[in-house]
Design a protein around this motif. Structure first.
Motif, PDB file in Angstrom:
ATOM      1  N   ASP A   1     -10.011 -24.173  70.034  1.00  0.00           N
ATOM      2  CA  ASP A   1      -8.975 -24.594  69.096  1.00  0.00           C
ATOM      3  C   ASP A   1      -8.859 -23.666  67.899  1.00  0.00           C
ATOM      4  O   ASP A   1      -7.926 -23.791  67.105  1.00  0.00           O
ATOM      5  N   GLN A   2      -9.808 -22.753  67.738  1.00  0.00           N
ATOM      6  CA  GLN A   2      -9.865 -21.934  66.535  1.00  0.00           C
ATOM      7  C   GLN A   2      -8.951 -20.717  66.649  1.00  0.00           C
ATOM      8  O   GLN A   2      -8.898 -20.066  67.690  1.00  0.00           O
ATOM      9  N   SER A   3      -8.255 -20.416  65.562  1.00  0.00           N
ATOM     10  CA  SER A   3      -7.322 -19.290  65.558  1.00  0.00           C
ATOM     11  C   SER A   3      -8.042 -17.950  65.637  1.00  0.00           C
ATOM     12  O   SER A   3      -7.459 -16.950  66.057  1.00  0.00           O
ATOM     13  N   TRP A   4      -9.327 -17.904  65.235  1.00  0.00           N
ATOM     14  CA  TRP A   4     -10.047 -16.631  65.218  1.00  0.00           C
ATOM     15  C   TRP A   4     -10.663 -16.277  66.562  1.00  0.00           C
ATOM     16  O   TRP A   4     -11.195 -15.186  66.730  1.00  0.00           O
TER      17      TRP A   4
ATOM     18  N   SER B   1      -5.455  -9.519  64.367  1.00  0.00           N
ATOM     19  CA  SER B   1      -4.754 -10.760  64.709  1.00  0.00           C
ATOM     20  C   SER B   1      -5.239 -11.909  63.835  1.00  0.00           C
ATOM     21  O   SER B   1      -4.467 -12.810  63.492  1.00  0.00           O
TER      22      SER B   1
ATOM     23  N   THR C   1      -1.207 -10.789  68.168  1.00  0.00           N
ATOM     24  CA  THR C   1      -1.699 -12.028  68.761  1.00  0.00           C
ATOM     25  C   THR C   1      -3.100 -11.834  69.318  1.00  0.00           C
ATOM     26  O   THR C   1      -3.544 -10.712  69.564  1.00  0.00           O
ATOM     27  N   ARG C   2      -3.783 -12.949  69.526  1.00  0.00           N
ATOM     28  CA  ARG C   2      -5.143 -12.872  70.038  1.00  0.00           C
ATOM     29  C   ARG C   2      -5.198 -12.198  71.409  1.00  0.00           C
ATOM     30  O   ARG C   2      -6.119 -11.450  71.706  1.00  0.00           O
TER      31      ARG C   2
ATOM     32  N   ARG D   1      -2.698 -14.135  61.575  1.00  0.00           N
ATOM     33  CA  ARG D   1      -2.576 -15.588  61.705  1.00  0.00           C
ATOM     34  C   ARG D   1      -2.538 -16.280  60.352  1.00  0.00           C
ATOM     35  O   ARG D   1      -1.949 -17.356  60.223  1.00  0.00           O
TER      36      ARG D   1
ATOM     37  N   GLU E   1       1.371 -17.984  70.433  1.00  0.00           N
ATOM     38  CA  GLU E   1       0.414 -17.932  69.323  1.00  0.00           C
ATOM     39  C   GLU E   1       0.892 -18.701  68.098  1.00  0.00           C
ATOM     40  O   GLU E   1       0.108 -19.422  67.468  1.00  0.00           O
ATOM     41  N   PHE E   2       2.184 -18.579  67.771  1.00  0.00           N
ATOM     42  CA  PHE E   2       2.672 -19.108  66.499  1.00  0.00           C
ATOM     43  C   PHE E   2       3.753 -20.177  66.641  1.00  0.00           C
ATOM     44  O   PHE E   2       4.228 -20.695  65.633  1.00  0.00           O
TER      45      PHE E   2
ATOM     46  N   GLY F   1       0.841 -17.905  60.905  1.00  0.00           N
ATOM     47  CA  GLY F   1       0.481 -19.164  61.546  1.00  0.00           C
ATOM     48  C   GLY F   1       0.485 -20.389  60.658  1.00  0.00           C
ATOM     49  O   GLY F   1       0.425 -21.510  61.167  1.00  0.00           O
TER      50      GLY F   1
END
Length: 754
Positions: free
Chosen positions: A14-17, A699, A689-690, A703, A402-403, A707
């Motif tokens: 769930d993490q954006s990183w 990325s 993006t990731r 975000r 991604e966004f 994001g």
């Protein structure tokens, strides 16, 4: 079996990183788990057992359209479609009139490229290309066909309020829903969760043997197996029991579940390790429209006051603010100095944080169809002398995944026209050719040439870089923007003129829906299509040599060529402040002008407008509710306080954006040498993006800009403000906090003058 309270932890996935390759590996591994069947041990597979559950509880299965509302990259849906239709073919034999089972893929972040591949192979599966919020999904089937919402091992991801909204939407719009989970909140399942650690090794060896990254982070440093195990354990801790799902349904006071039948259970797939848990809801008879209760009418002698918002400036930020405020049922007047709307301008990029605002305002389709906007597919970075591609960053569907929204390229005049037409359609009064001579902060009111005084509740300065309102608010030299030392040549070139050159390189550039950027010492250039590809925007940025104070000058082609001598001939065709004074505020370039190196100038102005519109709308509702309850509320004090809250919400974000633009200028304009070669090397591995960023860091940084849900952010801030205001009012009434005279008028602040 021992159970404990549900905990809403968040998985690594769930993490954006989280790096894109690791997220994709985890999703793919879970999909393969649905295939797993070991002869002599397994009772089929997860997919076959899921199909058995569907057939048992939805006996007329072919009459349903199964809508996967959290499809991700497809998950087990292709397996379910094949298994269900294979069983139907066996049961129906040669009966060609039998209808197949059909599935529909949807998601808040659509994986369009993957879905296109799935639908080519399996014609009984289709997809919705735009973002779908499971809390507000429409019905997708006609009346003669039933609809079933299906949630494959995803329902535990949602917080209670979101899960509640999803169930409410399913009961209101669909005829059935099915929730599948492969985890449970009990001790045995948690103890068995480490077994998925070893399954990750098999997946990497079987499907990723060709990838050094996957092999290294599986067999040398076991990042992939550990991440999968940790997420599996967290899933166990937050999976709901059937009783908890039923409780969520019972909390839906506005939903009538009369005629619905609910069932739950589990099926063993590989004892004692893998079990499929399910919860099914089905409408047994035609849903009766619930008789609406007559709402309680609250009578009051107080007439609710609709706030009047005066916006000075009819640019992109001003018109967005007008639309946002009008949609919040506020009274809006726009004052514009120019006697005619300016239709001049060149191309502009709308990044995802800008297109999300346009989507929320209902304008994204108009920008694409009526405004000639194009979804940006790539950003190409090239070496200035040779034209060699340093990096072609994929955007397109990856940005949506991604966004939640695309990255658009559009002509500024078309963008402006769409906003203006929408504002007029909503009933916004736009007065053109109006000269503003001052602002009365006590009123507040706007003073016009000729002596007219226009009163309002809020005055917003959206009059751009050379803002008059900023001068009224700040005064002195602080009102003047600072020259940055950069200059830009801008041109819009018809496609026909470019094609007439007969140059293969130029033709190649024209065919790509891409932003192409040539990087060189102290300069760079940008080229991309606008107006549906009928024209092309060309921007060449270099050090400024204009006389001090000169804003614009016609430039000759020869001068431009001389400035870029030695470059690939294919291409040769401030200071920060957020000021609030009383009930007067600034937005967009009037308070945080930025360099054009991050494609965020207009996006930040649009965000400002959407945020201030939402905050004022929330305040309007808050004041109306307070007065209906007989509470005394000072409107002027509340508005001034909300404008300070607007400043707090926006200040940090816009400051970071301006600083990031300055950093980008340095990176894009590095002189030839070792540092430039290092930049070019690193650029080859970067992405927005990731899934396209092998460096991970770039990325992650993007975000933070692209994001953030600024509307949700401001709503959270408003809720906190409302709680604090209520607590302060209680303390004041109790005599512990006397009303201070300073509450009557907000003092001038220094804002972002640091």
């Amino acid at each position: 079996m021992l159970k404990w309270p549900r905990i809403q932890f968040y998985e690594l996935g769930d993490q954006s990183w989280l790096p894109g390759w690791l997220h994709q590996h985890e999703q793919f591994t879970l999909t393969q788990l649905w295939h797993l069947s070991i002869p002599g041990w397994s009772h089929g597979s997860l997919a076959t057992q899921a199909c058995t559950v569907i057939r048992e509880h939805l006996p007329d299965v072919s009459s349903y359209l199964f809508v996967d509302l959290c499809a991700g990259a497809g998950g087990p849906t292709p397996l379910l479609e094949r298994e269900l239709n294979r069983a139907l073919e066996q049961a129906n034999g040669s009966d060609s009139s039998a209808r197949p089972v059909r599935f529909l893929l949807t998601d808040l972040f659509p994986h369009l490229e993957v879905w296109k591949g799935i639908t080519k192979k399996q014609p009984n599966i289709s997809y919705i290309p735009s973002a779908v919020d499971a809390r507000d999904a429409p019905r997708y089937t006609p009346k003669d066909r039933k609809e079933c919402r299906i949630f494959n091992i995803c329902f535990h991801h949602f917080k209670d309020e979101d899960a509640q909204g999803i169930l409410q939407n399913a009961v209101e719009e669909a005829d059935a829903f099915v929730i599948f989970e492969i985890t449970a909140r009990d001790l045995w399942t948690c103890l068995c969760s480490p077994l998925v650690f070893f399954f990750a090794y098999a997946v990497t060896l079987r499907w990723y043997w060709w990838s050094p990254v996957h092999l290294f982070f599986t067999y040398v440093v076991p990042v992939a197996p550990v991440a999968l195990w940790v997420d599996g354990l967290i899933s166990c801790l937050r999976t709901r029991t059937p009783e908890e799902i039923s409780a969520l349904l019972q909390r839906q006071a506005v939903v009538d579940v009369t005629g619905w039948k609910f069932a739950s259970g589990s099926r063993t797939v590989q004892w004692p390790f893998i079990t499929l848990h399910y919860y099914v809801g089905r409408k047994r008879k035609k849903k009766q429209k619930k008789q609406q209760m007559t709402p309680v009418q609250i009578t009051s002698t107080y007439k609710v006051h609709t706030m009047k918002i005066i916006i000075i400036g009819a640019g992109l930020g001003g018109l967005t603010t007008a639309i946002a405020c009008t949609q919040q049922s506020l009274d809006v007047l726009v004052l514009e100095k120019s006697p005619h709307l300016q239709t001049a301008g060149a191309g502009i990029q709308i990044p995802p944080n800008g297109t999300r605002i346009m989507r929320d305002l209902g304008l994204l389709p108009k920008l694409l169809h009526e405004g000639g906007g194009k979804v940006l597919e790539h950003v190409d970075f090239r070496r200035y002398a040779s034209g060699q591609i340093l990096r072609s960053m994929p955007f397109g569907a990856g940005m949506v995944r991604e966004f939640g929204a695309p990255w658009l390229i559009i002509h500024r005049a078309d963008y402006h026209r769409v906003l203006y037409e929408e504002a007029v359609r909503l009933g916004v009064e736009v007065r053109l050719g109006v000269e503003v001579e001052g602002v009365d902060f006590e009123g507040p009111a706007v003073l016009l040439a000729g002596g007219e005084r226009v009163p309002g509740d809020v005055v917003l300065g959206a009059d751009g870089l050379w803002s008059q309102v900023r001068g009224f608010v700040v005064g002195g030299d602080g009102a003047m923007p600072q020259e940055t030392g950069d200059l830009a040549y801008r041109a819009v070139i018809p496609r026909s003129e470019l094609e007439a050159l007969g140059d293969e390189k130029v033709d190649e550039l024209c065919r790509r829906v891409a932003v192409t950027s040539y990087l060189g010492p102290r300069k760079h250039t940008i080229f991309y299509p606008v107006r549906g590809g009928g024209e092309f925007n060309l921007v060449l940025l270099r050090p400024d040599d204009l006389p001090s104070g000169m804003r614009r000058e016609e430039a000759g082609v020869q001068e431009m060529r001389e400035s870029y001598a030695g470059w690939d001939p294919t291409y040769l065709l401030c200071r920060l402040l957020t000021e609030i004074q009383g009930r007067v505020a600034l937005l967009g370039d009037a308070c945080h002008p930025t360099l054009p190196y991050q494609a965020q100038g207009a996006a930040m102005a649009v965000e400002d407008g959407a945020v201030i519109g939402r905050l004022l709308g929330l305040l309007q509702s808050h004041l109306s509710l307070s007065r209906s309850e007989g509470k005394g509320v000072a409107t002027a004090d509340s508005i001034a306080s909300i404008l300070k809250l607007y400043e707090q919400v926006r200040k940090g974000r816009t400051t970071r954006n301006v600083r990031a633009a300055r950093i980008n200028r340095f990176l894009l304009h590095i002189a030839d040498g070792i540092v430039q070669r290092l930049r070019d090397f690193l650029l080859r591995y970067m992405g927005v993006t990731r899934e396209s960023d092998w460096s991970w860091l770039f990325s992650f940084s993007m975000r933070q800009t692209l994001g953030l849900d600024v509307i949700r952010d401001c709503e959270t801030a408003f809720e906190e403000w409302a709680r604090e205001s209520a607590a302060e009012e209680v303390r004041r009434i109790q005599g512990r906090l006397p009303l201070r005279p300073s509450h009557l008028r907000q003092p001038r602040t220094s804002g972002m003058l640091d």
